[in-house]
Design a protein around this motif. Structure first.
Motif, short mmCIF file in Angstrom:
data_model
loop_
_atom_site.label_atom_id
_atom_site.label_comp_id
_atom_site.label_asym_id
_atom_site.label_seq_id
_atom_site.Cartn_x
_atom_site.Cartn_y
_atom_site.Cartn_z
N ILE A 113 0.83 -1.21 0.00
CA ILE A 113 0.00 0.00 0.00
C ILE A 113 0.86 1.25 0.00
O ILE A 113 0.57 2.25 -0.69
N ILE A 114 1.97 1.22 0.77
CA ILE A 114 2.88 2.37 0.80
C ILE A 114 3.47 2.61 -0.59
O ILE A 114 3.53 3.75 -1.09
N ASP A 115 3.90 1.48 -1.22
CA ASP A 115 4.47 1.61 -2.57
C ASP A 115 3.43 2.14 -3.54
O ASP A 115 3.72 2.99 -4.40
N LEU A 116 2.21 1.61 -3.40
CA LEU A 116 1.15 2.07 -4.30
C LEU A 116 0.82 3.54 -4.07
O LEU A 116 0.50 4.29 -5.01
N ASN A 117 0.86 3.95 -2.79
CA ASN A 117 0.63 5.37 -2.50
C ASN A 117 1.69 6.25 -3.13
O ASN A 117 1.40 7.33 -3.66
N LYS A 118 2.96 5.78 -3.08
CA LYS A 118 4.03 6.54 -3.71
C LYS A 118 3.80 6.64 -5.22
O LYS A 118 3.94 7.72 -5.82
N LYS A 119 3.46 5.48 -5.82
CA LYS A 119 3.19 5.50 -7.26
C LYS A 119 2.01 6.41 -7.58
O LYS A 119 2.02 7.14 -8.58
N LEU A 120 0.98 6.35 -6.70
CA LEU A 120 -0.18 7.19 -6.92
C LEU A 120 0.19 8.67 -6.83
O LEU A 120 -0.27 9.50 -7.64
N GLU A 124 -0.10 11.37 -9.71
CA GLU A 124 -0.80 12.63 -9.53
C GLU A 124 0.08 13.81 -9.93
O GLU A 124 -0.39 14.78 -10.54
N LYS A 125 1.38 13.73 -9.57
CA LYS A 125 2.30 14.78 -9.99
C LYS A 125 2.37 14.86 -11.51
O LYS A 125 2.36 15.94 -12.10
N GLN A 126 2.50 13.66 -12.15
CA GLN A 126 2.53 13.65 -13.60
C GLN A 126 1.25 14.21 -14.19
O GLN A 126 1.27 14.95 -15.18
#
Length: 370
Positions: A113-120, A124-126
């Protein structure tokens, strides 16, 4: 909202970009929906197992106490546990192992979930960067659309100006053609008038020639008559008592002594004329020149200048009544007028008549037009 593009067509670019973003979110988030649901189920199962474990632990402790109280003392001294207690302990151990496994899975799921949050967050930045880029692109697109409209207006203005210039050019061509036609007609009329003028001048010259010939014949006849009368009269008579004709005869008698000899021209000398006001002699010859000589001193002569500009041999020369102008008629069917003071050519007259007669005729005009 559909907006017209540069080619006049309509395109729902906003809907297209929104649908592309939704498809991208769906493709990137859908694989993790099952994982999140599984994590939630595992979390709920772990909570239920934890509750059940507490209940079993409490029940186990209660049963152990009860079993210890019910066992006889000899069985206690033997130290053999109850089968139920062993089963419960084994079940407890299995549940603890399962709880441990669930904790491990929970940690893995938390890490995912942490990794997915980072990817998310990165996505979002992109997405924010793409939205900013989209806004910039829209701004540039609107600016370019305005520039395109401005250039199209300028093109229309230039086309109108070009059409106006074409019309003016066509009008000028028509005007030029009309003027050329008028010029051609004027030139034809001018040529006709020049030919008529030449014919009239030729007739006048021929008439003047006839008058001069008649005058010369009359003068020669008069001289002949006076000579005959003088020959008949043998008495000595002084020159003062002689008439005009006799004086002329005496003046035209042959000279007995050479006064001055002038080497004037390189070839033949065709014409000689005295100035009516000064002791200046004008000579014309085959070298196409008219020369002026000062013979004021007896036995001497001095060159006063050379008049050039003729393309043929000088056949006749003459002065005007004031002695300021010299007229020369040449074999190239042209007559020329020079000034005595500065020896410059002033007038060139081209007439297809005899050159000697022309010199006398122009001299009779006394060059008043100069």
């Amino acid at each position: 909202m559909a907006t017209p593009n540069l080619f006049g067509e309509t395109s729902d670019w906003r809907k297209s970009i929104l649908s592309q973003l939704q498809n991208r979110n769906r493709q990137e988030c859908q694989p993790f929906n099952d994982l999140i649901a599984l994590h939630n189920r595992l979390f709920e199962s772990a909570a239920a197992l934890r509750t059940e474990n507490r209940e079993l632990f409490v029940e186990n402790e209660t049963l152990r106490r009860q079993s210890l109280e019910r066992l006889p003392r000899n069985s206690l001294s033997d130290g053999k546990p109850n089968d139920r207690v062993q089963a419960l302990e084994q079940k407890l151990l299995m549940q603890q192992e399962e709880l441990t496994e669930l904790h491990r899975r929970k940690g893995e799921n938390a890490q995912q979930i942490i990794d997915l949050n980072k990817k998310l967050q990165e996505k979002e930045k992109q997405l924010n960067a793409l939205e900013i880029s989209l806004k910039d692109s829209l701004t540039v697109s609107s600016t370019l659309r305005l520039d395109t409209q401005l250039y199209q207006n300028k093109i229309k203005e230039l086309e109108n100006l070009l059409q106006l210039l074409r019309d003016e050019h066509q009008a000028l061509q028509l005007t030029c053609a009309s003027l050329e036609e008028k010029l051609r007609k004027t030139q034809e009329e001018n040529n006709t008038l020049v030919e008529r003028l030449i014919r009239y001048k030729s007739k006048d010259a021929e008439k003047m020639n006839e008058e001069n010939e008649n005058f010369v014949r009359k003068r020669q006849a008069k001289l002949q008559k006076e000579l005959e009368e003088a020959a008949k009269d043998t008495r000595p008579t002084s020159p003062d008592k002689l008439g005009e004709g006799a004086a002329t005869v005496l003046e035209n008698t042959l000279p007995t002594k050479l006064s001055t000899k002038i080497d004037s021209h390189e070839g033949e000398v065709h014409a000689v004329k005295w100035s009516p006001v000064d002791r200046i002699v004008a000579t014309g010859g085959a070298d196409r020149k008219v020369k002026l000589w000062d013979v004021s001193k007896v036995g001497q002569y001095e060159s006063k200048g050379t008049l050039v500009g003729s393309s043929g041999a000088i056949m006749s020369v003459d002065f005007d009544c004031t002695g300021c102008f010299v007229l020369g008629a040449s074999s190239d069917f042209a007559s020329r007028v020079w000034t005595v003071s500065d020896l410059r050519l002033r007038v060139r007259i081209l007439i297809h008549v005899g050159c000697i007669i022309l010199a006398v005729w122009v001299s009779s005009l006394e060059l008043n037009y100069l």
